[in-house]
Motif scaffolding. Structure first.
Motif, short mmCIF file in Angstrom:
data_model
loop_
_atom_site.label_atom_id
_atom_site.label_comp_id
_atom_site.label_asym_id
_atom_site.label_seq_id
_atom_site.Cartn_x
_atom_site.Cartn_y
_atom_site.Cartn_z
N GLY A 1 1.30 -1.55 0.10
CA GLY A 1 0.29 0.01 0.03
C GLY A 1 0.88 1.56 -0.28
O GLY A 1 1.41 0.92 0.74
N ARG A 2 0.58 2.20 -0.12
CA ARG A 2 1.27 3.51 -0.45
C ARG A 2 0.56 4.51 0.47
O ARG A 2 -0.13 4.43 1.24
N SER A 3 1.99 5.22 0.23
CA SER A 3 1.43 6.35 1.54
C SER A 3 1.70 7.99 1.19
O SER A 3 3.35 7.29 0.48
N TRP A 4 1.43 9.63 1.39
CA TRP A 4 2.08 10.45 0.93
C TRP A 4 1.91 11.05 2.17
O TRP A 4 0.87 11.46 2.82
N THR A 5 2.84 11.93 2.49
CA THR A 5 3.16 12.69 4.16
C THR A 5 3.37 13.60 3.02
O THR A 5 4.39 13.79 2.68
N VAL A 6 2.48 15.16 3.50
CA VAL A 6 2.77 16.27 3.58
C VAL A 6 2.92 17.09 4.65
O VAL A 6 2.34 16.87 5.66
N ARG A 7 4.64 17.98 5.23
CA ARG A 7 4.44 18.21 7.08
C ARG A 7 4.67 19.79 6.19
O ARG A 7 6.04 20.60 5.09
N LEU A 8 4.37 20.11 7.56
CA LEU A 8 4.62 22.13 7.18
C LEU A 8 5.73 21.83 8.62
O LEU A 8 5.01 21.74 9.75
N ALA B 1 -0.71 30.48 3.33
CA ALA B 1 -0.37 30.39 2.88
C ALA B 1 -0.41 28.72 2.38
O ALA B 1 -0.68 28.20 2.01
N LEU B 2 0.59 28.49 3.51
CA LEU B 2 1.99 27.19 3.14
C LEU B 2 0.61 25.78 4.17
O LEU B 2 0.46 25.19 3.24
N ARG B 3 -0.12 26.12 4.92
CA ARG B 3 -1.11 25.46 5.55
C ARG B 3 -2.03 25.05 4.77
O ARG B 3 -2.70 24.04 4.16
#
Length: 195
Positions: free
Chosen positions: A20-27, A55-57
């Motif tokens: 299974g795939r996973s993508w993570t976006v972090r601030l 804007a970043l969120r």
């Protein structure tokens, strides 16, 4: 899975399960009150370091949603949560089961991480702050060869819509039909919003 094929309920042939795939976006914040965004996909272009956190969120949330929309969920994938030893729901140890779903996770109290994952339906129900985005379409079974119909005597008309010729209307009314739509509708979620 030790590299061996797994037989599924949808096909009599063996299908190799893919992870299974996973993508993570972090601030990621810095001491000067600025922040940057990172994505687990190396090829993604992220905005430069900025002090405009709203804007970043917003960008991070939209970027996670874009990954979810661009990825077609695979019915032959294995549960990403299970591959991580179900750490997303430590108090609910279960055996993975059900079809594959794409979920989005974002904890609004932390507000810094957005995750999109392919997991099984059982784990998806147990993961906090998860929203089901899409369901995998199960693989169709192989088309069976139609059996030739042998012409025979006409079947008698059955009263009351019963399926057996020996059953008549005197046996009572037919049981009510159940709806095929038993899918649970997820509540409103803040996944994909910049909060």
């Amino acid at each position: 899975m030790n590299g061996r094929p797994v037989t599924t309920a949808y096909s009599e042939s063996s299908i190799e399960r893919t992870p299974g795939r996973s993508w993570t976006v972090r601030l990621i914040g810095y001491s000067d009150r600025s922040a940057t965004i990172t994505c687990s996909t190396v090829g993604c272009r992220m905005p430069s370091r900025s002090k405009d956190l709203v804007a970043l969120r917003t960008f991070a949330a939209r970027h996670a949603v874009a990954h979810a929309k661009a990825a077609a969920i695979r019915s032959h994938a294995s549960c990403h949560c299970h591959a991580q030893r179900c750490v997303a729901h430590p108090h609910g140890k279960v055996h993975c089961s059900g079809g594959m779903v794409m979920i989005g996770r974002h904890d609004p109290t932390v507000g810094r991480v957005w995750t999109v994952e392919e997991v099984c339906e059982t784990c998806a129900r147990l993961i906090p702050h998860a929203t089901v985005i899409a369901h995998a379409v199960p693989a169709r079974p192989a088309a069976a060869q139609p059996t030739p119909q042998i012409p025979g005597p006409a079947r008698p008309v059955v009263p009351g819509g019963f399926s057996s010729a020996g059953t008549g209307a005197k046996d009572g009314p037919a049981a009510p039909r159940r709806s095929r739509s038993t899918a649970r509708r997820p509540g409103r979620s803040n996944f994909g919003q910049g909060r």
